[in-house]
Each structure stands twice: as C-alpha cells, then as structure tokens.
Design an enzyme around this catalytic site. Sequence first.
Site, mmCIF file in Angstrom:
data_model
loop_
_atom_site.group_PDB
_atom_site.id
_atom_site.type_symbol
_atom_site.label_atom_id
_atom_site.label_comp_id
_atom_site.label_asym_id
_atom_site.label_seq_id
_atom_site.Cartn_x
_atom_site.Cartn_y
_atom_site.Cartn_z
ATOM 1 N N ARG A 180 0.913 -0.996 0.017
ATOM 2 C CA ARG A 180 -0.001 -0.042 -0.019
ATOM 3 C C ARG A 180 0.936 1.254 -0.040
ATOM 4 O O ARG A 180 0.429 2.431 -0.562
ATOM 5 C CB ARG A 180 -1.113 -0.140 1.341
ATOM 6 C CG ARG A 180 -1.656 1.180 1.440
ATOM 7 C CD ARG A 180 -2.948 1.067 2.156
ATOM 8 N NE ARG A 180 -2.954 0.240 3.252
ATOM 9 C CZ ARG A 180 -2.677 0.430 4.496
ATOM 10 N NH1 ARG A 180 -2.290 1.704 4.958
ATOM 11 N NH2 ARG A 180 -2.711 -0.490 5.415
ATOM 12 N N TYR B 164 -10.139 20.512 -16.470
ATOM 13 C CA TYR B 164 -11.001 19.057 -16.943
ATOM 14 C C TYR B 164 -12.118 19.145 -16.072
ATOM 15 O O TYR B 164 -12.234 19.660 -14.900
ATOM 16 C CB TYR B 164 -9.973 18.037 -16.730
ATOM 17 C CG TYR B 164 -10.621 16.846 -16.312
ATOM 18 C CD1 TYR B 164 -11.682 16.291 -17.293
ATOM 19 C CD2 TYR B 164 -10.466 15.791 -15.397
ATOM 20 C CE1 TYR B 164 -12.258 15.087 -17.246
ATOM 21 C CE2 TYR B 164 -11.287 14.817 -14.969
ATOM 22 C CZ TYR B 164 -11.964 14.367 -16.070
ATOM 23 O OH TYR B 164 -12.724 12.899 -15.792
ATOM 24 N N ASP C 238 -1.206 20.552 -13.118
ATOM 25 C CA ASP C 238 -1.583 19.303 -13.641
ATOM 26 C C ASP C 238 -0.951 19.325 -15.317
ATOM 27 O O ASP C 238 -1.396 20.087 -16.132
ATOM 28 C CB ASP C 238 -2.993 19.296 -13.823
ATOM 29 C CG ASP C 238 -3.617 18.000 -14.572
ATOM 30 O OD1 ASP C 238 -2.664 17.174 -15.151
ATOM 31 O OD2 ASP C 238 -4.781 17.562 -14.377
ATOM 32 N N LYS D 119 -3.260 8.932 -19.263
ATOM 33 C CA LYS D 119 -3.156 9.480 -20.665
ATOM 34 C C LYS D 119 -1.769 9.342 -21.455
ATOM 35 O O LYS D 119 -1.353 8.076 -21.467
ATOM 36 C CB LYS D 119 -3.686 11.139 -20.462
ATOM 37 C CG LYS D 119 -4.332 11.399 -19.465
ATOM 38 C CD LYS D 119 -5.862 10.718 -19.868
ATOM 39 C CE LYS D 119 -6.937 11.096 -18.811
ATOM 40 N NZ LYS D 119 -8.075 10.318 -18.925
HETATM 41 N N1 PLP Z 1 -6.469 15.869 -15.325
HETATM 42 C C1 PLP Z 1 -6.906 15.948 -16.681
HETATM 43 C C2 PLP Z 1 -6.257 17.163 -17.080
HETATM 44 C C3 PLP Z 1 -7.527 15.143 -17.111
HETATM 45 O O1 PLP Z 1 -7.890 14.883 -18.417
HETATM 46 C C4 PLP Z 1 -7.867 13.700 -16.235
HETATM 47 C C5 PLP Z 1 -8.850 12.876 -16.961
HETATM 48 O O2 PLP Z 1 -9.469 13.037 -18.059
HETATM 49 C C6 PLP Z 1 -7.627 13.919 -14.906
HETATM 50 C C7 PLP Z 1 -6.654 14.802 -14.439
HETATM 51 C C8 PLP Z 1 -8.209 12.694 -14.121
HETATM 52 O O3 PLP Z 1 -7.507 11.874 -14.312
HETATM 53 P P1 PLP Z 1 -7.985 10.065 -14.152
HETATM 54 O O4 PLP Z 1 -8.921 9.812 -15.170
HETATM 55 O O5 PLP Z 1 -6.731 9.197 -14.348
HETATM 56 O O6 PLP Z 1 -8.507 10.254 -12.696
#
Ligand code: PLP
Length: 433
Positions: free
Chosen positions: A64, A117, A189, A214
């Site tokens: 974990r 997002y 991010d 991604k």
């Molecule tokens: N940040 C961005 C820019 C995203 O496009 C996404 C998901 O599409 C996330 C975070 C969240 O990622 P996850 O789906 O792996 O939780």
Amino acid sequence: MTDTTAAARPQGFDTLAVHAGAKADPATGARQVPIYQTTAYQFRDADHAARLFNLQEVGYIYSRLTNPTVSALQDRIAALEGGAGAVCCSSGHAAQILALLPLMGPGLNIVASTRLYGGTVTQFGQTIRRFGWSATFVDLDDEAAVRAAIDENTRAIFVESISNPGGYVTDIPAIARIADEAGIPLIVDNTLASPYLCRPIEHGATLVVHSLTKYLTGNGTVTGGVVVDSGRFDWSASDRFPSLSQPEAAYHGLNFHQTFGAAAFTFHGIAIGLRDLGMTLNPQAAHYTLMGVETLALRMPRHVANAVAAAEYLAGHDGVAAVSYAGLPDSPWHDRAARLYPKGAGALFTVQLKGGYDACVRFIGALKLFSHVANLGDARSLAIHSASTTHRQLTGDQQVAAGAGPDVVRLSIGIEDPADIIADLEQALAAAG
Ligand code: PLP
C-alpha cells in the site's frame, strides 16, 4: 561495463525515459523492471522492521505504501519532470487529493483555474467541501483576479499546463510569480503536455500532478496518477504548512521538513497519504506505464504533428466554425504556447461545428477510425462531446468557460497515419452536414 564519462554528464530526456529508476534486478539479472507482485516484504529481524517503520531506513514494508516496480516508475517520472521525488497513486484524480492533503485542513482553500478538466472542477467545486476545503475559480489571464482571490487561508494555486479541452495554455511563469509572492505552492496538472512538451518545475511550479492514464502510459491500458515534488518549496518559511513543518501527530510527532528536507513532501505522500488514504498504484499498472514512458519521446512529436495537420484541415473546412488549438497561429494562446512549449501545444483540441449540437452528434456518430470514448492521450485517435459527458456536471457557463460548450467536439489525435485521420474527419463532416 561502467562508462564513467556517461555517468559524469547529465543524461538527455530520451535516455532518462528509457533508463531512469531502473537497473538490472540484483537477484536475477532481469533487465526489464520486474513486476513485483507482492503485498509484503520479509524483514531481516525485529530491529530492521522497527527501523523501516520509523523511517530511519528506506525500504519496503507493505505494497500500500511502496513497491519496487512502482518505485522505479516514481523515480523515472521524477527524473523526467526534474523533480526531487514522486509518489504514484491510483488515478489522476487521486493524485490531486494526494497533492493537496499535506497542505490543506478544514477552512482552507485553493485558487484554481476556471479552465480545468470538468471532473476536476467537480472534485474541487463540490467534493472537497466534504473535507472542509474549498476552491475559488478564476480566469488565469486576469492576474489581478488571481491575486485578489488569494486570502490568508489559501494554501495553493492549481492550474493545468494545457487545459482539457479548450486548448488554453497557462502562463506558468506568471502564475508561479503570484504564488511566490503569496508564499504558497503552485500545483500544475501536466497531463496534457507530458514532461516531453513542458516541464513546469523549470517554469516555477512547486508540484506537478499527472493522470498516468493519458500520454505517460499512452495506450489506454492504465488508470493511474502521480505527484512530483520540485523539492524547492520552503515548507518551514511560515506556519501555514504545519503537517510538513511541525511535529505531525499522524506519524508519532515526526517533523517531515526538518527530517527529510527536499524529500519531505514525497515522504509525507507515502507515509501519510498512501498509508491513510490507500489510493495505491498496483505494480502491474506501474509496469504498463514504465513501458509507455519508454516511448514517450517518440510518440509525442507524432501526436503533435498529427494534431497540427488535423487542426489545419478542420480550420479550413466550411462546416467548421472554429478550432480551439494553441498550435494554430490564430489561437489567442499561440505565442504563449510557442514560448513555453516550443515542441508543440499538445494533441488535444476542440472543434466547433456550424451545425451546433445536432451536427456534433451526427459527426461523432459517423467517425470510423476515431473511437468515441471518455479518454485522451491514447495512441488511437479519440473523440467525445464534452458537454454531455466529461463536463456534464458543470453549469452551462462553466462549460463555456472551460471551452466545452454544447457545439464543440473534443478530439484527441493519435499516432496513426495522418492521411487516415484526415480522411475520417472528412467523411464524418460530410455526414454531419
Ligand atoms: N487531469 C486531466 C487534465 C484529465 O484530463 C483527467 C482525466 O481526463 C484527470 C486529471 C483525471 O485523471 P484520471 O482519470 O486518471 O483520474
């Protein structure tokens, strides 16, 4: 054979993408990082176990918290981002909570971009309120508004390097200056850019988060996340970050910053974040992502070149009202993208159809090569109507602010033959009318 010349000079990005964090397995010589499919690790004796639990010795206790396959991935991503350390976790959304946990407490807030997002807007706008945290959303291009939104309870600014889905590009150095003046960390991010196109720490970011789901994995097999710490923020400069700079009751009074210096955030993320929130990345997923990262430097230029070709084609089509992509010269963010991301503005953008919502539905229905899925950053080209899916929980105004209005389709351009991508777009536009 040891090559001392190679060891003396810093390795390039493409080399780190293949090698960082990995070495031949000491037990077997296995050259690829093994999938350590184990929950626990045998202690040498009681003293060894106690030293590990006291964080006096770094080692493996329980998966974990740490696992050798996951550690290799953490070290590789930290190297690619130029960070001091990284902690992997179970999704991009988990990474956002993991990044905020050491900073936040009831009554505290973050300042976040309006162009995020949709899932993040919901996580920050709704769900984190249950922890007593809150977010104030601002337009990052209005620097006065960003400054005004920061108050004595603000503990971070959160932005995306390239926004999903609107093609917006954040002026990271400008926002980093504001964060510095306020004495708070900037969290970026970097999912849509990947460290191949942008290394936010070089532009002043304190922390970088990713959805591994991604481009880093790059083939649509993994759900995962990571938090990378620059190691540069002085957590003890004020009394605002007590979990890092003061004795932490959740770890028998350990002062993480005093004990671990530049590695404080990373140790905290493992010893408290993963231990107590349990949002662990499994070793199988880490293996797939290690495989993906090996080819990141090959895939990203192809993603970008295909995206530019597709965006140029769409921008010249009669049925298209607008293409929102910072890789096109008429984008309001083109110059900023060229300055901050000289290797390209990513491979995700939106296309607005003159026929509005109905044309978007017909267009998506007619695509053949593109897959209609809720993902991005896959080797395959993908399409989705954000307003009715990924950004569905947002209000109409929030959708438009995020670049996800009802008349736009989001395209994630893959690494197929560009002529095939354009041919598919062409026939779908014809079907859309
Ligand atoms: N940040 C961005 C820019 C995203 O496009 C996404 C998901 O599409 C996330 C975070 C969240 O990622 P996850 O789906 O792996 O939780």
